[in-house]
Scaffold this motif. Sequence first.
Motif, short mmCIF file in Angstrom:
data_model
loop_
_atom_site.label_atom_id
_atom_site.label_comp_id
_atom_site.label_asym_id
_atom_site.label_seq_id
_atom_site.Cartn_x
_atom_site.Cartn_y
_atom_site.Cartn_z
N PRO A 1 0.80 -1.23 0.00
CA PRO A 1 0.00 0.00 0.00
C PRO A 1 0.83 1.29 0.00
N LYS B 1 1.84 6.81 8.29
CA LYS B 1 0.71 6.32 7.49
C LYS B 1 0.28 4.93 7.94
N GLN C 1 -1.93 5.35 10.79
CA GLN C 1 -3.26 5.87 10.45
C GLN C 1 -4.20 4.74 10.01
N ASP C 2 -3.65 3.73 9.33
CA ASP C 2 -4.48 2.67 8.74
C ASP C 2 -4.55 1.39 9.56
N TRP C 3 -3.61 1.20 10.50
CA TRP C 3 -3.51 -0.07 11.22
C TRP C 3 -3.39 0.17 12.72
N TRP D 1 0.54 -1.98 14.50
CA TRP D 1 1.48 -2.42 13.46
C TRP D 1 2.84 -2.65 14.09
N ASN E 1 -6.25 -4.05 10.65
CA ASN E 1 -6.64 -2.95 9.79
C ASN E 1 -7.81 -2.19 10.41
N LYS E 2 -7.69 -0.88 10.53
CA LYS E 2 -8.71 -0.06 11.18
C LYS E 2 -10.01 -0.04 10.39
N ALA E 3 -9.94 -0.04 9.06
CA ALA E 3 -11.14 0.08 8.24
C ALA E 3 -11.94 -1.23 8.18
N THR E 4 -11.24 -2.37 8.13
CA THR E 4 -11.93 -3.65 7.94
C THR E 4 -12.00 -4.50 9.20
N ARG F 1 -2.98 -6.53 1.29
CA ARG F 1 -4.13 -5.93 0.60
C ARG F 1 -5.44 -6.65 0.93
N MET G 1 -7.00 -5.32 3.87
CA MET G 1 -7.51 -3.97 3.67
C MET G 1 -8.81 -3.96 2.87
#
Length: 136
Positions: A46, A64, A67-69, A72, A96-99, A131, A134
């Motif tokens: 990513p 970054k 921000q996303d994980w 980590w 993963n923060k989003a999923t 990925r 994500m």
Amino acid sequence: MSEFATSTAPADVVRRQYLASAAGDLEALRATLAPDVEWTEMAGFPLAGTYRTPDGVTANVMEKLGQDWDGWIAHDDTYVVDGENVVVLARYTALNKATGKPIDVRVAHHFVVRGALIVRFEQFVDTALVRDAMSA
């Protein structure tokens, strides 16, 4: 200050980088990087690309990732040292923060250390696993 903290041995410099990263200590991490460092995240990852300068590396990679994980961490397991070359077999773990999907993926990192600073880094990782975590 401990001998490890001041050691200029390439493996010790690399180990300090992993410890600083795991602790979220970006100042200590930047202190392990040469002013003209070249830090390459693998194509397909990513954050793929080559970043330069300690601030460029931490802003474009570590910050970054944060921000996303969640959580980590690069777990450095095995070191293979040949002069200024340090290859580390490791694994990434995070959520993963989003999923909400976790990762636990094996990686290899190649560092070049000169003058007690990391001058080059290259990442090798199964980008599909990252990925997938994500993707919803």
